[in-house]
Design an enzyme around this catalytic site. Structure first.
Site, PDB file in Angstrom:
ATOM      1  N   ARG A  67      -2.707  -5.165  -6.568  1.00 48.49           N
ATOM      2  CA  ARG A  67      -2.701  -3.799  -6.058  1.00 48.49           C
ATOM      3  C   ARG A  67      -1.624  -3.694  -4.982  1.00 48.49           C
ATOM      4  O   ARG A  67      -1.683  -4.389  -3.973  1.00 48.49           O
ATOM      5  CB  ARG A  67      -4.072  -3.451  -5.482  1.00 48.49           C
ATOM      6  CG  ARG A  67      -4.117  -2.108  -4.850  1.00 48.49           C
ATOM      7  CD  ARG A  67      -5.501  -1.632  -4.426  1.00 48.49           C
ATOM      8  NE  ARG A  67      -5.338  -0.363  -3.782  1.00 48.49           N
ATOM      9  CZ  ARG A  67      -5.620  -0.110  -2.498  1.00 48.49           C
ATOM     10  NH1 ARG A  67      -6.165  -1.038  -1.739  1.00 48.49           N
ATOM     11  NH2 ARG A  67      -5.387   1.073  -1.979  1.00 48.49           N
ATOM     12  N   HIS A 123       0.013   4.987   0.690  1.00 47.55           N
ATOM     13  CA  HIS A 123      -0.708   4.112   1.613  1.00 47.55           C
ATOM     14  C   HIS A 123      -0.084   4.302   2.999  1.00 47.55           C
ATOM     15  O   HIS A 123       0.577   3.412   3.529  1.00 47.55           O
ATOM     16  CB  HIS A 123      -0.631   2.652   1.131  1.00 47.55           C
ATOM     17  CG  HIS A 123      -1.631   1.735   1.770  1.00 47.55           C
ATOM     18  ND1 HIS A 123      -2.496   0.937   1.049  1.00 47.55           N
ATOM     19  CD2 HIS A 123      -1.903   1.465   3.056  1.00 47.55           C
ATOM     20  CE1 HIS A 123      -3.246   0.217   1.869  1.00 47.55           C
ATOM     21  NE2 HIS A 123      -2.904   0.520   3.105  1.00 47.55           N
ATOM     22  N   GLU A 132      -7.482   5.297   1.459  1.00 45.75           N
ATOM     23  CA  GLU A 132      -8.257   5.567   2.680  1.00 45.75           C
ATOM     24  C   GLU A 132      -7.862   6.879   3.360  1.00 45.75           C
ATOM     25  O   GLU A 132      -7.339   6.874   4.486  1.00 45.75           O
ATOM     26  CB  GLU A 132      -8.117   4.392   3.656  1.00 45.75           C
ATOM     27  CG  GLU A 132      -8.619   3.082   3.095  1.00 45.75           C
ATOM     28  CD  GLU A 132      -8.512   1.918   4.076  1.00 45.75           C
ATOM     29  OE1 GLU A 132      -7.999   2.112   5.189  1.00 45.75           O
ATOM     30  OE2 GLU A 132      -8.954   0.811   3.714  1.00 45.75           O
ATOM     31  N   ASN A 152     -12.898   0.441  -0.582  1.00 50.31           N
ATOM     32  CA  ASN A 152     -12.535  -0.608   0.382  1.00 50.31           C
ATOM     33  C   ASN A 152     -13.687  -0.789   1.349  1.00 50.31           C
ATOM     34  O   ASN A 152     -14.210   0.207   1.884  1.00 50.31           O
ATOM     35  CB  ASN A 152     -11.316  -0.191   1.211  1.00 50.31           C
ATOM     36  CG  ASN A 152     -10.055  -0.054   0.376  1.00 50.31           C
ATOM     37  OD1 ASN A 152     -10.042  -0.385  -0.808  1.00 50.31           O
ATOM     38  ND2 ASN A 152      -8.990   0.434   0.982  1.00 50.31           N
ATOM     39  N   TYR A 180     -15.262  -3.257   4.719  1.00 48.69           N
ATOM     40  CA  TYR A 180     -15.026  -4.323   5.698  1.00 48.69           C
ATOM     41  C   TYR A 180     -16.242  -4.646   6.554  1.00 48.69           C
ATOM     42  O   TYR A 180     -16.541  -5.793   6.781  1.00 48.69           O
ATOM     43  CB  TYR A 180     -13.835  -3.974   6.606  1.00 48.69           C
ATOM     44  CG  TYR A 180     -12.518  -4.101   5.858  1.00 48.69           C
ATOM     45  CD1 TYR A 180     -11.837  -5.319   5.816  1.00 48.69           C
ATOM     46  CD2 TYR A 180     -11.992  -3.034   5.146  1.00 48.69           C
ATOM     47  CE1 TYR A 180     -10.649  -5.452   5.110  1.00 48.69           C
ATOM     48  CE2 TYR A 180     -10.799  -3.160   4.430  1.00 48.69           C
ATOM     49  CZ  TYR A 180     -10.137  -4.372   4.414  1.00 48.69           C
ATOM     50  OH  TYR A 180      -8.975  -4.503   3.701  1.00 48.69           O
ATOM     51  N   GLU A 227     -10.382  -3.292  -1.865  1.00 55.94           N
ATOM     52  CA  GLU A 227     -10.085  -4.116  -0.676  1.00 55.94           C
ATOM     53  C   GLU A 227     -11.360  -4.674  -0.093  1.00 55.94           C
ATOM     54  O   GLU A 227     -12.371  -3.964  -0.004  1.00 55.94           O
ATOM     55  CB  GLU A 227      -9.420  -3.284   0.435  1.00 55.94           C
ATOM     56  CG  GLU A 227      -7.953  -3.042   0.299  1.00 55.94           C
ATOM     57  CD  GLU A 227      -7.392  -2.243   1.466  1.00 55.94           C
ATOM     58  OE1 GLU A 227      -7.848  -2.427   2.606  1.00 55.94           O
ATOM     59  OE2 GLU A 227      -6.494  -1.426   1.207  1.00 55.94           O
TER      60      GLU A 227
HETATM   61  O1  IFM Z   1      -4.465  -3.527   6.501  1.00 58.71           O
HETATM   62  C1  IFM Z   1      -5.401  -2.539   6.215  1.00 58.71           C
HETATM   63  C2  IFM Z   1      -4.984  -1.752   4.990  1.00 58.71           C
HETATM   64  O2  IFM Z   1      -3.728  -1.199   5.133  1.00 58.71           O
HETATM   65  C3  IFM Z   1      -5.981  -0.644   4.737  1.00 58.71           C
HETATM   66  N1  IFM Z   1      -7.318  -1.144   4.699  1.00 58.71           N
HETATM   67  C4  IFM Z   1      -7.759  -2.000   5.770  1.00 58.71           C
HETATM   68  C5  IFM Z   1      -6.756  -3.136   5.941  1.00 58.71           C
HETATM   69  C6  IFM Z   1      -7.225  -4.106   7.036  1.00 58.71           C
HETATM   70  O3  IFM Z   1      -7.364  -3.458   8.255  1.00 58.71           O
END
Ligand code: IFM
Length: 509
Positions: A97, A142, A186, A325, A327, A393
């Site tokens: 990606r 992006h 995002e 995505n 985290y 992600e």
């Molecule tokens: O690096 C970023 C990415 O550009 C977008 N998603 C989160 C990642 C980590 O912070």
């Protein structure tokens, strides 16, 4: 019978010791890695590339980035893309990606001038990937808006719908082999951080105003591109969608107020962008909250733009999968209504985000909460009618001091175990997983201080050499076997349990 039952117990114990989750990912499940143009390409002004909002920010306000780092060279992927593809192929991955730098292809942002060399770079990258049987997953936007488009208001200008569509057409026409497209990465970061709090480029601080205009323009731009792709390119048959960042909001207590607060948070942060596309219109709770406060603040109408019926039906259903995505997780608790003197998104949301002190933390302080990804996946399934979800992600940083990045391996073991639970226990349709990131790169305002890569990059060496970390081998094995690899320590403890079990069963019974 006792022997048999005991045997079963020991086998179960041994499997537990072997790995967090020893199920196999479904056949055809895709494992890949992600990067983004601005974070890896470098070559910021080479071969006719135009300036974008990040170039402008790092050059005019260097102190806005840790250590005054810039992405002028970054990982130098513009020159080293063949090596990148080689690394990806070496890990047995199904997809890569990456994103397109709009101003590399259209230097001013407008489609009247195409930069042939910039376009060729992406054509070559796709060709290289295809030759290695690696599926390109291409994100059109992006975060790196051409600066001339920011001069006219960027993502708050309704004309962006047309400019984005014209740019997307150029890319779709010229990268015909691509089967997976995402319009935006995002949008919450683009709108909230870029136009609301002003922490990311273009650093506009228009809290509670521009951060609602921006999603309105972005979802309309997305929908236009989706329809163009389907109507004007019927032979291409690829998938077009959008990527949302979704962190989990866990109620801080069992109270109804906190439970509602967590749900409200999910709708403001995820639903604001996903609802129009997956259900039509904004989430009701967002509409109600913003309109309620806007009225009290003496606005003549809601600060959240209203969709027409026509717009709702045009935007609704413009997806072939949901790019996701993830985290971290936070606790959400209800906050009392504040006065109406100040306007702002946080006052609209009315939720306090905290962390459970018992949660493990990554070096940048983000909580590591593997069950959060499972809960978010289930929430998406239940809220949006069980769409196909592609995890675009997920990752964690290491502290950069070692290639033995056990923190990342443990992180992935935990999060992937939860993804397996989501697939098999909750029947969520997850079809792919993408590690962020292939290699350490430019982490926006954090510069090069954040190491997200499976590969380390030496940013002080002009050659930008890539060196595998321990997690690269882990991830490659995962992709090849479709199982979470078990460490030798775990295998050994499992063997001991088997051995002990056999002894107990046959010696003493
Ligand atoms: O690096 C970023 C990415 O550009 C977008 N998603 C989160 C990642 C980590 O912070």
């Amino acid at each position: 019978m006792t022997r048999f039952l005991l045997c079963c117990c020991f086998i179960a114990l041994a499997s537990f010791a072997q790995a967090e989750n020893n199920k196999t990912f479904p056949d055809g499940f895709m494992f890949g890695v992600a990067t983004a143009a601005y974070q890896v390409e470098g070559a910021w002004n080479e071969d006719g590339k135009g300036e974008n909002i990040w170039d402008r920010m790092v050059h005019t306000d260097p102190s806005s980035i840790t250590n005054n780092d810039t992405a002028d060279v970054a990982c130098d992927s513009y020159h080293k893309y063949k090596e990148d593809v080689e690394l990806i192929a070496g890990l047995n991955l199904t997809h890569y990606r990456f994103s397109v730098s709009w101003s590399r292809v259209l230097p001013t942002g407008f489609a009247n001038e195409i930069n042939a060399k910039g376009l060729l770079y992406y054509q070559n990258l796709v060709k290289e990937l295809k030759a290695r049987n690696i599926e390109p997953v291409v994100t059109l936007y992006h975060w790196d808006l051409p600066q001339p488009l920011q001069e006219i208001g960027g993502w708050t200008n309704p004309n962006m719908v047309t400019y984005f569509k014209e740019y997307a057409r150029v890319m779709i026409e010229n990268l015909v082999g691509v089967q997976y497209w995402a319009t935006f990465n995002e949008p919450k970061q683009v709108c909230r951080a870029g136009y609301g709090v002003g922490s990311l480029a273009p650093r506009i601080s228009s809290n509670g105003i521009a951060d609602y205009i921006c999603p309105y323009i972005i979802v309309k731009s997305h929908a236009e591109v989706y329809h163009m792709y389907k109507n004007d390119f019927p032979d291409l048959k690829g998938k077009m969608s959008i990527v949302f960042d979704g962190q989990w909001a866990e109620p801080a207590s069992n109270s109804t107020a906190d439970t509602e607060a967590a749900e409200r948070k999910m709708h403001f942060e995820f639903g604001l962008y996903a609802n129009p596309i997956f259900l039509g219109d904004w989430p009701q709770v967002v509409k109600d909250r913003v309109s309620f406060r806007s009225e009290k603040e003496n606005f003549t109408r809601s600060r959240l733009p209203e969709f027409t019926e026509d717009e709702i039906s045009t935007i609704n259903g413009t997806f072939d999968y949901l790019g996701f995505n993830h985290y971290y997780t936070r606790l959400a608790s209800d906050v009392e209504e504040e006065d109406f003197d100040d306007i702002g998104y946080d006052r609209d949301v009315r939720v306090l985000s905290t962390e459970d002190p018992s949660w493990e933390k990554s070096p940048n302080g983000n909580p590591i909460v593997p069950w959060g990804i499972r809960k978010t996946l289930k929430w998406i399934k239940d809220t949006y009618g069980n769409p196909e979800i592609f995890i675009t992600e997920n990752g964690v940083i290491d502290d950069g001091s070692t290639l033995e990045d056990d923190i990342r391996i443990d992180f992935y073991k935990g999060y992937l175990s939860s993804v397996l639970d989501a697939i098999y226990e909750d029947e969520v349709k997850v079809t792919g997983f993408t590690a962020w990131s292939l290699m350490d790169n430019f982490e926006w305002t954090g510069g090069y201080g954040y190491h997200f890569g499976l590969y380390q990059v030496n940013f002080t060496d002009p050659e930008r050499p890539r060196t595998p970390k321990k997690s690269a081998d882990f991830y490659g094995t995962l992709a090849r076997t479709l199982k979470i690899p078990t460490s030798w320590a775990n295998k050994i403890s499992a063997c001991w349990i088997y051995l002990l079990g056999t002894l107990v069963v046959f010696q003493f019974l």
